[in-house]
Scaffold this motif. Structure first.
Motif, PDB file in Angstrom:
ATOM      1  N   VAL A 175       0.856  -1.184   0.000  1.00  0.00           N
ATOM      2  CA  VAL A 175       0.000   0.000   0.000  1.00  0.00           C
ATOM      3  C   VAL A 175       0.890   1.231   0.000  1.00  0.00           C
ATOM      4  CG1 VAL A 175      -1.877   1.229   1.158  1.00  0.00           C
ATOM      5  CG2 VAL A 175      -1.683  -1.250   1.401  1.00  0.00           C
ATOM      6  N   ILE A 176       0.698   2.112  -0.992  1.00  0.00           N
ATOM      7  CA  ILE A 176       1.476   3.344  -0.975  1.00  0.00           C
ATOM      8  C   ILE A 176       0.538   4.538  -0.874  1.00  0.00           C
ATOM      9  CG2 ILE A 176       3.424   2.334  -2.242  1.00  0.00           C
ATOM     10  CD1 ILE A 176       2.675   4.087  -4.616  1.00  0.00           C
ATOM     11  N   ASP A 177       1.055   5.570  -0.264  1.00  0.00           N
ATOM     12  CA  ASP A 177       0.312   6.810  -0.131  1.00  0.00           C
ATOM     13  C   ASP A 177       1.319   7.953  -0.131  1.00  0.00           C
ATOM     14  OD1 ASP A 177      -2.246   7.915   0.008  1.00  0.00           O
ATOM     15  OD2 ASP A 177      -1.944   8.438   2.110  1.00  0.00           O
ATOM     16  N   ARG A 178       1.017   9.004  -0.870  1.00  0.00           N
ATOM     17  CA  ARG A 178       1.944  10.128  -1.022  1.00  0.00           C
ATOM     18  C   ARG A 178       3.369   9.650  -1.297  1.00  0.00           C
ATOM     19  NH1 ARG A 178      -0.036  12.733   4.228  1.00  0.00           N
ATOM     20  NH2 ARG A 178      -0.903  10.648   4.312  1.00  0.00           N
ATOM     21  N   GLY A 179       3.460   8.673  -2.180  1.00  0.00           N
ATOM     22  CA  GLY A 179       4.763   8.229  -2.646  1.00  0.00           C
ATOM     23  C   GLY A 179       5.540   7.354  -1.680  1.00  0.00           C
ATOM     24  N   ARG A 180       4.900   7.026  -0.544  1.00  0.00           N
ATOM     25  CA  ARG A 180       5.617   6.208   0.436  1.00  0.00           C
ATOM     26  C   ARG A 180       4.874   4.921   0.737  1.00  0.00           C
ATOM     27  NH1 ARG A 180       6.405   9.930   5.385  1.00  0.00           N
ATOM     28  NH2 ARG A 180       4.714  11.108   4.448  1.00  0.00           N
ATOM     29  N   LEU A 181       5.618   3.909   1.154  1.00  0.00           N
ATOM     30  CA  LEU A 181       4.995   2.654   1.535  1.00  0.00           C
ATOM     31  C   LEU A 181       4.339   2.848   2.910  1.00  0.00           C
ATOM     32  CD1 LEU A 181       6.622  -0.788   1.077  1.00  0.00           C
ATOM     33  CD2 LEU A 181       5.517  -0.219   3.231  1.00  0.00           C
ATOM     34  N   VAL A 182       3.050   2.581   3.017  1.00  0.00           N
ATOM     35  CA  VAL A 182       2.405   2.739   4.323  1.00  0.00           C
ATOM     36  C   VAL A 182       2.052   1.401   4.963  1.00  0.00           C
ATOM     37  CG1 VAL A 182       1.522   5.068   3.932  1.00  0.00           C
ATOM     38  CG2 VAL A 182       0.107   3.118   3.301  1.00  0.00           C
ATOM     39  N   ALA A 183       1.991   0.338   4.190  1.00  0.00           N
ATOM     40  CA  ALA A 183       1.709  -0.975   4.763  1.00  0.00           C
ATOM     41  C   ALA A 183       1.988  -2.025   3.701  1.00  0.00           C
ATOM     42  CB  ALA A 183       0.242  -1.067   5.195  1.00  0.00           C
ATOM     43  N   GLU A 184       2.297  -3.233   4.134  1.00  0.00           N
ATOM     44  CA  GLU A 184       2.374  -4.325   3.169  1.00  0.00           C
ATOM     45  C   GLU A 184       2.056  -5.643   3.842  1.00  0.00           C
ATOM     46  OE1 GLU A 184       7.106  -4.114   2.781  1.00  0.00           O
ATOM     47  OE2 GLU A 184       6.189  -5.651   1.525  1.00  0.00           O
ATOM     48  N   GLY A 185       1.590  -6.598   3.053  1.00  0.00           N
ATOM     49  CA  GLY A 185       1.239  -7.899   3.597  1.00  0.00           C
ATOM     50  C   GLY A 185       0.106  -8.502   2.803  1.00  0.00           C
ATOM     51  N   SER A 186      -0.504  -9.552   3.360  1.00  0.00           N
ATOM     52  CA  SER A 186      -1.682 -10.151   2.722  1.00  0.00           C
ATOM     53  C   SER A 186      -2.895  -9.285   3.072  1.00  0.00           C
ATOM     54  CB  SER A 186      -1.884 -11.564   3.251  1.00  0.00           C
ATOM     55  OG  SER A 186      -2.224 -11.502   4.623  1.00  0.00           O
ATOM     56  N   GLY A 187      -4.023  -9.557   2.422  1.00  0.00           N
ATOM     57  CA  GLY A 187      -5.243  -8.816   2.740  1.00  0.00           C
ATOM     58  C   GLY A 187      -5.577  -8.926   4.227  1.00  0.00           C
ATOM     59  N   GLU A 188      -5.420 -10.135   4.744  1.00  0.00           N
ATOM     60  CA  GLU A 188      -5.735 -10.364   6.154  1.00  0.00           C
ATOM     61  C   GLU A 188      -4.795  -9.574   7.063  1.00  0.00           C
ATOM     62  OE1 GLU A 188      -8.485 -11.708   7.055  1.00  0.00           O
ATOM     63  OE2 GLU A 188      -7.890 -11.240   9.113  1.00  0.00           O
ATOM     64  N   GLU A 189      -3.524  -9.556   6.708  1.00  0.00           N
ATOM     65  CA  GLU A 189      -2.555  -8.799   7.520  1.00  0.00           C
ATOM     66  C   GLU A 189      -2.869  -7.307   7.499  1.00  0.00           C
ATOM     67  OE1 GLU A 189       1.258 -11.821   7.167  1.00  0.00           O
ATOM     68  OE2 GLU A 189       0.927 -10.335   5.611  1.00  0.00           O
ATOM     69  N   LEU A 190      -3.291  -6.828   6.321  1.00  0.00           N
ATOM     70  CA  LEU A 190      -3.616  -5.399   6.226  1.00  0.00           C
ATOM     71  C   LEU A 190      -4.862  -5.081   7.031  1.00  0.00           C
ATOM     72  CD1 LEU A 190      -2.857  -4.589   2.495  1.00  0.00           C
ATOM     73  CD2 LEU A 190      -1.405  -4.350   4.490  1.00  0.00           C
TER      74      LEU A 190
END
Ligand SMILES: Nc1ncnc2c1ncn2[C@@H]1O[C@H](COP(=O)(O)OP(=O)(O)OP(=O)(O)O)[C@@H](O)[C@H]1O
Ligand SMILES: [Mg+2]
Length: 317
Positions: free
Chosen positions: A206-221
């Motif tokens: 997941v990126i927002d304003r050019g930065r990574l804000v989260a990553e993982g599986s759907g469940e992890e997010l």
């Protein structure tokens, strides 16, 4: 999946920065995609998805950091015919048929897919003799997918590939994409929809304003966004202290109703029950859409751009 040497990585972005005037479209992005993985780049409008993809394809030079494809500069890997792409603003050339276009593209590659196979994968067999300028929006999109596959690349990058596709075409598209991925190929696609990402990718970034804000599986997010929502009527009691209850990751107040996101709803409910009588209690799993909105909330998680590691979003509206 376990190898991380640079040549085992299909894609590697390290500290990538790309600014347009005062807008940092990509702002220190790190992204590694091992060979064979399917990654979804998820973000809302303007998050920097297309810019990140343009850096990975070597269409844009980063102002800082580095992009590599299979351990080499992107331009070099692209010229070897190892990469296919479907850009967001790509235009198909007109006055040729779908088959002529795909055939033309395929001849530019050393080991192309048989044209009929590319057409079949993109669901275009029936439309092969139709002129490209007489296709519907969704059919043009599928033609662009066939063009991306024509060279039989090991890696494809698809920028919002399902925009303009109806439900049936979307379904067919994801089926084709997974067949291509199942051959051991690497896929990066961008999307606005967490559900689409969850259904079709091994990993979501997941990126927002050019930065990574989260990553993982759907469940992890979902968990990172506060896996469960505990809501109840305030009945005049204030909202102070709710953010400090065990498990609570964010607090929203709508009228007289409190809505607590929690990554440990049992603990949250127990603490609430101890504190005072609660009314109208509801415990529900956060929807994927809510998770996405939380993760890309305009409010910054305290002290960190990586919400996945420690999401604490205080929202009291
Ligand atoms: N060529 C450009 N010149 C100036 N600003 C740009 C340019 N390209 C992108 N931007 C800006 O950079 C930011 C990121 O844009 P980008 O196109 O990468 O977002 P995106 O995540 O692909 O959005 P969308 O979902 O709408 O396609 C935006 O604020 C956009 O306005
Ligand atoms: Mg875009």
């Amino acid at each position: 999946m376990t190898q991380t040497t640079s040549t085992e990585l299909a894609v590697s972005l390290t500290g990538a920065v790309k600014a347009y005037g005062s807008v940092r479209a990509v702002d220190g992005l790190d992204l590694s995609i091992p060979r064979g993985e399917t990654v979804a780049l998820l973000g809302r409008n303007g998050a920097g998805k297309s810019t990140a993809i343009s850096l990975m394809l070597g269409l844009n030079e980063p102002d800082g950091g580095q992009a590599l494809l299979f351990g080499r500069p992107p331009g070099e890997t692209v010229r070897q015919g190892r990469v296919g792409a479907m850009l967001q603003d790509g235009r198909a050339i007109s006055r040729v048929t779908v088959r002529e276009l795909v055939t033309f593209i395929a001849t530019a590659y050393p080991e192309p897919l048989p044209v009929d196979e590319a057409l079949e994968l993109a669901g275009l067999t029936e439309l092969a003799e139709r002129r490209v300028d007489r296709l519907s929006g969704g059919q043009v999109q599928r033609t662009r997918f066939a063009v991306a596959l024509a060279g039989n690349p090991e890696l494809i990058m698809l920028d919002e590939p399902t925009a303009a596709l109806d439900v049936e075409a979307r379904h067919a598209f994801w089926h084709s994409m997974r067949m291509y991925a199942a051959r051991g190929n690497t896929v990066l696609f961008s999307t606005h929809y967490l559900e689409e990402a969850d259904d079709n990718a091994d990993r979501i970034v997941v990126i927002d304003r050019g930065r990574l804000v989260a990553e993982g599986s759907g469940e992890e997010l979902r968990r990172a966004a506060g896996g469960t929502v505990v809501s109840f009527d305030l009945r005049g009691r204030g909202s102070e202290g709710l953010g400090q209850l065990p498990g609570v990751t964010s607090v929203e107040i709508h009228g007289d109703r409190a809505r607590l996101s929690s990554d440990d709803s049992d603990a949250t409910v127990r603490a609430l029950a101890r504190a005072d009588a609660i009314h109208g209690l509801q415990v529900t799993a956060v929807s994927l859409d809510d998770a996405f909105l939380t993760l890309t909330s305009r409010l910054e998680p305290a002290g960190s751009a990586r919400a996945a590691s420690s999401p604490r979003l205080e929202r009291t509206r």
